[in-house]
Design a protein around this motif. Structure first.
Motif, mmCIF file in Angstrom:
data_model
loop_
_atom_site.group_PDB
_atom_site.id
_atom_site.type_symbol
_atom_site.label_atom_id
_atom_site.label_comp_id
_atom_site.label_asym_id
_atom_site.label_seq_id
_atom_site.Cartn_x
_atom_site.Cartn_y
_atom_site.Cartn_z
ATOM 1 N N PRO A 104 0.814 -1.221 0.000
ATOM 2 C CA PRO A 104 0.000 0.000 0.000
ATOM 3 C C PRO A 104 0.850 1.275 0.000
ATOM 4 C CG PRO A 104 -0.660 -1.467 1.821
ATOM 5 C CD PRO A 104 0.536 -2.065 1.190
ATOM 6 N N GLY B 233 0.265 1.414 -8.098
ATOM 7 C CA GLY B 233 -0.687 1.661 -9.185
ATOM 8 C C GLY B 233 -0.250 0.987 -10.474
ATOM 9 N N ARG C 164 -5.880 -0.224 -3.492
ATOM 10 C CA ARG C 164 -4.730 0.617 -3.161
ATOM 11 C C ARG C 164 -4.590 0.752 -1.660
ATOM 12 N NH1 ARG C 164 -3.214 3.665 -8.028
ATOM 13 N NH2 ARG C 164 -4.507 2.859 -9.685
ATOM 14 N N PRO D 111 -4.032 -4.195 -0.916
ATOM 15 C CA PRO D 111 -3.790 -4.819 -2.234
ATOM 16 C C PRO D 111 -4.318 -6.234 -2.399
ATOM 17 C CG PRO D 111 -1.893 -3.513 -1.582
ATOM 18 C CD PRO D 111 -2.825 -3.517 -0.399
#
Ligand code: 6PG
Length: 224
Positions: free
Chosen positions: A142, A148, A206, A209
């Motif tokens: 995280p 991303g 996010r 995960p």
């Protein structure tokens, strides 16, 4: 005298039986099978149980969900963990594909590793994931700036840096971790069950995960 085995040892034995069954079933349909395992402390007993299974290991490819970017002689190396704990006995005949390269940084090594990983017999028979107390899985952290990218890229691997871990990492991307017939989450401890419950109840990938894999048919192997 009956020897009492702990819930975690019983879980490891059950998981080894299930994974051996999955590999055997796939090898009836295809020439080779791929197994993706995670590092950390949880899988050690499972590795020992699976390694002893009478499987056609010479037809099995093994790789990792992620790797700490350290030499394979380093105690933190997942490749070292797999070589020492899983690729022993009958399982020594398996073909291992570590996520390492001679490049200096994971960013420099990622392309070469990705090229090798992409040649494996995907979809994997099973991807076995662990989970940290922050909801990370593989090296999808995280607090990583690359999370991303790792959740969205089609590339096989991503170089990752995160404040919560001392070494840079290389991780299979979510896209590749999704390329499996079976997804297994192997976790132990009440704290992880509560993190999983939070992930199941909401929060996006996010934040936690592991959520990126809760849409897959996920077998959860949990013991206190
Ligand atoms: C790693 C793993 C990582 C691990 C979790 C849980 O390289 O450490 O791939 O994702 O599965 O951190 O680790 P434990 O099993 O040690 O709790």
């Amino acid at each position: 005298m009956t020897t009492e085995i702990s819930p975690r040892e019983r879980l490891a034995a059950q998981l080894a039986e299930a994974v051996a069954g999955a590999l055997s079933a796939d090898l009836e349909q295809q020439p080779r099978a791929l197994l993706v395992v995670s590092g950390g402390s949880t899988p050690v007993t499972f590795f020992a149980r699976l390694a002893a299974m009478a499987l056609p290991w010479e037809r099995i490819d093994v790789t990792l969900a992620d790797e700490r970017w350290v030499g394979e002689d380093n105690a933190d190396s997942n490749a070292r963990l797999v070589r020492e704990q899983l690729l022993v006995g009958p399982a020594a005949a398996a073909k291992f594909h570590p996520l390492t390269s001679d490049e200096g940084t994971p960013e420099q090594g990622a392309a070469a590793v990705a090229e090798r990983i992409a040649t494996l017999p995907w979809p994997a028979s099973a991807v076995i994931l662990g989970m940290g107390g922050d909801g990370h899985t593989a090296s999808l952290f995280p607090d990583s700036g690359e999370l991303g990218l790792a959740l969205t890229t089609d590339e096989a691997v991503v170089a990752v840096r995160a404040l919560s871990v001392p070494q840079p990492r290389i991780t299979l991307s979510a896209a590749y971790l999704h390329r499996a017939r079976r997804h297994i989450l192997h976790i132990v401890g009440d704290n992880k069950r509560s993190v999983l419950a939070r992930a199941l109840a909401g929060d996006d990938a996010r934040e936690l995960p592991i959520r990126a894999f809760l849409a897959c048919p996920l077998a959860v192997y949990w013991a206190p």
